[in-house]
Write a protein that holds these residues in place. Structure first.
Motif, mmCIF file in Angstrom:
data_model
loop_
_atom_site.group_PDB
_atom_site.id
_atom_site.type_symbol
_atom_site.label_atom_id
_atom_site.label_comp_id
_atom_site.label_asym_id
_atom_site.label_seq_id
_atom_site.Cartn_x
_atom_site.Cartn_y
_atom_site.Cartn_z
ATOM 1 N N GLY A 13 0.810 -1.215 0.000
ATOM 2 C CA GLY A 13 0.000 0.000 0.000
ATOM 3 C C GLY A 13 0.841 1.261 0.000
ATOM 4 O O GLY A 13 0.500 2.249 0.662
ATOM 5 N N GLN A 14 1.942 1.263 -0.760
ATOM 6 C CA GLN A 14 2.882 2.385 -0.713
ATOM 7 C C GLN A 14 2.452 3.552 -1.592
ATOM 8 O O GLN A 14 2.287 3.406 -2.807
ATOM 9 C CB GLN A 14 4.278 1.907 -1.130
ATOM 10 N N HIS A 15 2.281 4.707 -0.963
ATOM 11 C CA HIS A 15 2.034 5.975 -1.641
ATOM 12 C C HIS A 15 2.835 7.025 -0.876
ATOM 13 O O HIS A 15 2.540 7.307 0.284
ATOM 14 C CB HIS A 15 0.546 6.333 -1.651
ATOM 15 N N TRP A 16 3.856 7.597 -1.512
ATOM 16 C CA TRP A 16 4.746 8.517 -0.802
ATOM 17 C C TRP A 16 4.117 9.904 -0.727
ATOM 18 O O TRP A 16 3.765 10.495 -1.744
ATOM 19 C CB TRP A 16 6.099 8.604 -1.508
ATOM 20 N N LEU A 17 4.003 10.424 0.482
ATOM 21 C CA LEU A 17 3.528 11.791 0.660
ATOM 22 C C LEU A 17 4.674 12.731 0.295
ATOM 23 O O LEU A 17 5.739 12.714 0.921
ATOM 24 C CB LEU A 17 3.090 12.019 2.114
ATOM 25 N N THR A 18 4.476 13.554 -0.720
ATOM 26 C CA THR A 18 5.540 14.432 -1.219
ATOM 27 C C THR A 18 5.243 15.913 -1.028
ATOM 28 O O THR A 18 6.116 16.743 -1.245
ATOM 29 C CB THR A 18 5.775 14.170 -2.725
ATOM 30 N N ASP A 19 4.031 16.254 -0.626
ATOM 31 C CA ASP A 19 3.650 17.657 -0.485
ATOM 32 C C ASP A 19 4.276 18.255 0.778
ATOM 33 O O ASP A 19 3.961 17.847 1.896
ATOM 34 C CB ASP A 19 2.124 17.768 -0.424
ATOM 35 N N ALA A 20 5.163 19.243 0.588
ATOM 36 C CA ALA A 20 5.881 19.822 1.719
ATOM 37 C C ALA A 20 4.939 20.485 2.720
ATOM 38 O O ALA A 20 5.160 20.416 3.937
ATOM 39 C CB ALA A 20 6.910 20.835 1.218
ATOM 40 N N GLY A 21 3.892 21.116 2.215
ATOM 41 C CA GLY A 21 2.953 21.786 3.100
ATOM 42 C C GLY A 21 2.248 20.820 4.039
ATOM 43 O O GLY A 21 2.090 21.087 5.237
ATOM 44 N N VAL A 22 1.828 19.671 3.504
ATOM 45 C CA VAL A 22 1.152 18.673 4.335
ATOM 46 C C VAL A 22 2.133 18.057 5.330
ATOM 47 O O VAL A 22 1.801 17.843 6.506
ATOM 48 C CB VAL A 22 0.509 17.572 3.465
ATOM 49 N N LEU A 23 3.342 17.795 4.889
ATOM 50 C CA LEU A 23 4.365 17.253 5.795
ATOM 51 C C LEU A 23 4.593 18.190 6.975
ATOM 52 O O LEU A 23 4.684 17.757 8.130
ATOM 53 C CB LEU A 23 5.671 17.022 5.032
ATOM 54 N N GLU A 24 4.663 19.489 6.695
ATOM 55 C CA GLU A 24 4.873 20.464 7.768
ATOM 56 C C GLU A 24 3.677 20.511 8.715
ATOM 57 O O GLU A 24 3.832 20.676 9.931
ATOM 58 C CB GLU A 24 5.136 21.849 7.173
ATOM 59 N N ARG A 25 2.478 20.351 8.176
ATOM 60 C CA ARG A 25 1.291 20.381 9.033
ATOM 61 C C ARG A 25 1.237 19.154 9.946
ATOM 62 O O ARG A 25 0.760 19.237 11.084
ATOM 63 C CB ARG A 25 0.024 20.471 8.180
ATOM 64 N N ILE A 26 1.718 18.034 9.457
ATOM 65 C CA ILE A 26 1.777 16.833 10.300
ATOM 66 C C ILE A 26 2.723 17.061 11.477
ATOM 67 O O ILE A 26 2.398 16.765 12.630
ATOM 68 C CB ILE A 26 2.221 15.618 9.471
ATOM 69 N N VAL A 27 3.888 17.594 11.181
ATOM 70 C CA VAL A 27 4.867 17.861 12.240
ATOM 71 C C VAL A 27 4.316 18.882 13.236
ATOM 72 O O VAL A 27 4.433 18.715 14.458
ATOM 73 C CB VAL A 27 6.196 18.351 11.638
ATOM 74 N N ALA A 28 3.687 19.931 12.718
ATOM 75 C CA ALA A 28 3.131 20.960 13.603
ATOM 76 C C ALA A 28 2.034 20.382 14.498
ATOM 77 O O ALA A 28 1.923 20.722 15.677
ATOM 78 C CB ALA A 28 2.588 22.118 12.777
ATOM 79 N N ALA A 29 1.212 19.488 13.947
ATOM 80 C CA ALA A 29 0.109 18.896 14.712
ATOM 81 C C ALA A 29 0.614 18.038 15.862
ATOM 82 O O ALA A 29 -0.065 17.894 16.888
ATOM 83 C CB ALA A 29 -0.785 18.070 13.794
#
Length: 286
Positions: A13-29
């Motif tokens: 089920g591999q799908h790489w998350l590449t969107d920098a904005g979403v990655l930053e929101r995950i870290v912030a959350a």
């Protein structure tokens, strides 16, 4: 990069998350604090791992099933002593101690992994995580945080909302992944309730039985789903004491209303009420 020649594996089920904005929101959350330990499930090619390590956390324990990715991750983060990588199935491995969890959940193991990370109503984790930030299929995220009366409200909604405070961070469209999945995704936050706010195990077990019984036929009124549990007149009286009408359907009751209904219909042996007949085992889940 350390992953040249690696191809996505559909069975994982591999799908790489590449969107920098979403990655930053995950870290912030995650709201990471100095000294905290984090468990990352499914680090993939390390895009989120790199951002997590940049926060100054104390330890990052990552679990990856794909052995080819494991080799690349070890090369990429070999110089950071805070990074500890476990190779294997997150559903089978002994999980390392951690304060918070960040996970890009493979959609094909969402249910079992949620149970592993949050527990069950009748078997919650002895030491719950402080917070979980999870990337899930949007349909699952909607069910987890749904309100009573909505079409998405289900037994999963009741279970998770009685185990944790749940909220959405952001929707994640397919274009944010490589390769793009066929469905929308969502980042959610779960803040597990402390042990003092959980249901007592006996009550939780009886509630679980009611949920299975009623959500197995979610289109039926409770009058039909609960028939035979008590004589009809007493069933109606007990439901009324819980603030429930037997004309309602399972998805119409809030989690707390389900708790009150369980107290009335399935009193524990220590309760001054008359003991109820046992709830038959059901195999279907809501």
């Amino acid at each position: 990069m350390s992953f040249g020649g690696h191809h996505t594996r559909k069975r994982f089920g591999q799908h790489w998350l590449t969107d920098a904005g979403v990655l930053e929101r995950i870290v912030a959350a995650a709201e990471l604090q100095p000294g905290e330990r984090v468990l990352e499930v499914g680090p993939g090619r390390g895009a989120l791992t790199e951002r997590l390590l940049a926060t100054g956390l104390a330890e990052l324990h990552a679990i990856e099933l794909d052995r080819d990715l494991v080799a690349g991750l070890r090369r990429q983060f070999a110089g950071d002593e805070r990074f500890q990588l476990l190779e294997g199935d997150v559903l089978r491995l002994d999980l390392p101690p951690a304060d918070k969890v960040v996970a890009n959940i493979p959609y094909n193991i969402t249910g079992p992994l949620l149970e592993r990370l949050v527990g069950r109503l009748d078997r919650p984790l002895a030491s719950p995580y402080q917070r979980l930030v999870l990337l899930v299929q949007q349909e699952v995220g909607e069910r987890i945080r749904a309100v009573a009366g909505s079409s998405a409200f289900s037994a999963l909604s009741v279970r998770l909302q009685l185990l944790a405070h749940c909220r959405s961070v952001c929707a994640v469209p397919p274009r944010c992944f490589q390769p793009p999945p066929k469905v929308m995704s969502e980042v959610i936050v779960l803040d597990p309730l402390p042990p003092s706010e959980r249901l007592e195990p006996q009550l939780a077990g009886r509630l679980e039985g009611l949920l299975k019984r009623c959500f197995a036929s979610r289109r039926k009124m409770l009058r039909n789903s609960l028939a035979g549990l008590w004589p009809e007149e007493e069933l109606s009286e007990r439901a009324q004491r819980a603030g429930v009408s037997l004309r309602q359907r399972p998805q119409d009751l809030s989690p707390q209303r389900w708790v009150e209904l369980t107290r009335q219909l399935c009193p524990t042996p220590q309760s001054p009420r008359v003991s109820s007949p046992p709830i038959p085992e059901q195999t279907a889940h809501g």
